[in-house]
Design a protein around this motif. Structure first.
Motif, short mmCIF file in Angstrom:
data_model
loop_
_atom_site.label_atom_id
_atom_site.label_comp_id
_atom_site.label_asym_id
_atom_site.label_seq_id
_atom_site.Cartn_x
_atom_site.Cartn_y
_atom_site.Cartn_z
N GLN A 77 0.67 -1.29 -0.17
CA GLN A 77 0.09 -0.11 0.06
C GLN A 77 1.01 1.31 -0.13
O GLN A 77 0.57 2.30 -0.54
CB GLN A 77 -0.97 -0.01 0.85
N TRP A 78 2.09 1.25 0.68
CA TRP A 78 2.75 2.28 0.61
C TRP A 78 3.46 2.55 -0.76
O TRP A 78 3.38 3.92 -1.13
CB TRP A 78 4.14 2.01 1.59
N TRP A 79 3.94 1.88 -1.41
CA TRP A 79 4.01 1.87 -2.73
C TRP A 79 2.98 2.34 -3.74
O TRP A 79 2.92 3.25 -4.61
CB TRP A 79 4.78 0.56 -3.49
N ARG A 80 1.71 1.73 -3.38
CA ARG A 80 0.60 2.28 -4.18
C ARG A 80 0.37 3.73 -3.86
O ARG A 80 -0.15 4.41 -4.86
CB ARG A 80 -0.54 1.34 -3.69
N ASP A 81 0.29 4.15 -2.47
CA ASP A 81 -0.08 5.51 -2.23
C ASP A 81 1.26 6.67 -3.04
O ASP A 81 0.98 7.50 -3.39
CB ASP A 81 0.02 5.60 -0.69
N LEU A 82 2.37 6.01 -3.08
CA LEU A 82 3.33 6.82 -3.52
C LEU A 82 3.22 7.14 -5.11
O LEU A 82 3.19 8.10 -5.56
CB LEU A 82 4.95 5.92 -3.59
N GLU A 122 0.99 9.23 -0.59
CA GLU A 122 1.92 8.66 0.38
C GLU A 122 2.32 9.64 1.30
O GLU A 122 2.57 11.02 1.34
CB GLU A 122 3.23 8.46 -0.24
N HIS A 123 2.14 9.19 2.75
CA HIS A 123 2.37 10.22 3.78
C HIS A 123 3.50 10.20 4.38
O HIS A 123 4.10 10.95 5.25
CB HIS A 123 1.17 9.99 4.79
N ILE A 180 1.98 -3.66 -8.50
CA ILE A 180 1.55 -3.97 -7.30
C ILE A 180 0.31 -4.66 -6.67
O ILE A 180 0.46 -5.53 -5.93
CB ILE A 180 1.25 -2.63 -6.31
N ASP A 181 -0.67 -4.64 -7.21
CA ASP A 181 -1.98 -5.27 -7.06
C ASP A 181 -1.81 -6.81 -7.39
O ASP A 181 -2.30 -7.53 -6.78
CB ASP A 181 -3.13 -4.66 -7.99
#
Length: 283
Positions: free
Chosen positions: A62-67, A72-73, A103-104
Motif C-alpha cells: 500500500q505504501w508503494w501504491r500511495d506513492l 503517500e504520507h 503492485i496489485d
C-alpha cells in the motif's frame, strides 16, 4: 557520490541478477531509468520474504501504491528506489497505472492460495513481467508509444512461467505453488506431495505442460518481433535466457524439487552479450 539511481542498480544486482546483467548492455544514458524500474519490481516482488504474515506485506504494498497515486504520507525522500522511480516516471512520462497494477498483482504472493487456472497465471504474469517489458520499451523509446504490447505480453508470460518453475523448491518449502489448479487436475497432481518434496510423475507431467506453454509464448514473441522498433528490442534481452533455463528444467535427470535450474553467471553474460545486437534471433 552515490545517487538514488546507483542504489537502485545495487538493488537489481542483488535481487534480480539476470535483469541487471541485461541492463548493463543497454545504452548508458538509458540505463538508470531501466534500473529504477527493475529495482521497483524487485522490491515489491521480495516483500513476501520480508514479512512474517500477509498483513504487514499488504501495508508495504500500500505504501508503494500511495506513492504512485500521490497520497503517500511517509518520507519518500528516504527511499532511494522510490525517488529513482518517480524521477524515471517524470522523465519518460510513464503511465502510473501499469505500475499500480504490478503492485496489485503482488498481493497474491503474500498468501498461499492456489493459482486457479492457467488463464489466471498468465494474467498474473501479464501484470508483473509483461508490464515491466512494456515500461522498459517506453524508456528505450524516450517515453513514446510503440507497437510493443503484443511482444511484451507474450514475453512476460514466457519469462514469468520459467522463473516460477525454477523457484518451485523455494515456493514449495513455504507451502506455496504456482502450478495452476487446472493443470494440476489434468495430470492428477496432488499439491501435498509437492509440499512434502516428492517429485512424482504427475508433477513432471504438469511442469512439462507448463514448459510447452512457455515455448508457445516464445514463438508468439518472435511473430510479433517485426512490429517492435529496433531501439526497443534490447528491452527483451532478459528473454534470451529462457531457452537455456528450459533445457535445464526439461533434462531427464533434473529433479524440480531438489534442484534449481541454474546456469553460471559467465554463461549468462555470454548469452546476453551474443544476443545484444539481435535479440529476437536468439529466442
Amino acid at each position: 557520490m552515490t545517487t538514488d539511481f546507483d542504489h537502485a542498480a545495487d538493488v537489481v544486482r542483488q535481487f534480480d541478477r539476470d535483469r541487471y546483467l541485461s541492463a548493463l548492455l543497454l545504452p548508458e544514458s538509458l540505463r538508470p531509468g531501466v534500473m529504477a524500474l527493475y529495482a521497483f519490481s524487485a522490491e515489491i516482488a521480495r516483500i513476501r520474504e520480508l514479512v512474517s504474515e500477509p498483513l504487514p506485506g499488504e501495508v508495504r504494498l500500500q505504501w508503494w501504491r500511495d506513492l504512485l497515486e500521490g497520497t503517500e504520507h511517509g518520507a519518500a525522500a528516504a527511499n532511494p528506489v522510490a525517488n529513482a522511480l518517480l524521477q524515471t516516471i517524470e522523465t519518460y512520462r510513464l503511465p502510473r497505472q501499469g505500475l499500480v497494477s504490478m503492485i496489485d498483482a503482488r498481493v497474491f504472493d503474500l498468501y498461499n492460495d492456489p493459482m486457479p487456472s492457467l488463464n489466471d497465471l498468465e494474467g498474473y504474469a501479464g501484470e508483473t513481467a509483461s508490464s515491466l517489458f512494456q515500461l522498459v520499451c517506453l524508456v528505450l523509446n524516450d517515453g513514446k508509444e510503440a507497437d510493443t504490447a503484443t511482444a511484451a505480453g507474450h514475453a512476460g508470460v514466457a519469462y514469468s512461467l520459467t522463473g516460477l518453475m525454477r523457484a518451485l523448491p523455494w515456493h514449495a518449502s513455504r507451502q506455496q505453488i504456482y502450478v495452476p489448479a487446472d493443470i494440476q487436475g489434468r495430470h492428477n497432481l496432488d499439491p501435498e506431495t509437492v509440499f512434502r518434496g516428492l517429485t512424482t510423475p504427475e508433477l513432471k507431467a504438469a511442469l512439462a505442460e507448463m514448459c510447452g506453454h512457455v515455448r508457445h509464448h516464445l514463438t508468439r514473441v518472435k511473430k510479433a518481433a517485426t512490429d517492435v522498433p529496433h531501439n526497443c528490442q534490447p528491452a527483451f534481452l532478459p528473454l534470451v535466457l529462457v531457452r537455456p533455463f528450459l533445457e535445464k528444467l526439461e533434462a531427464p535427470d533434473f529433479d524440480p524439487l531438489q534442484q534449481t535450474a541454474e546456469i553460471s553467471q559467465l554463461r549468462r553474460q555470454w548469452i546476453l552479450w551474443r544476443a545484444s545486437g539481435r535479440v529476437f534471433d536468439r529466442l
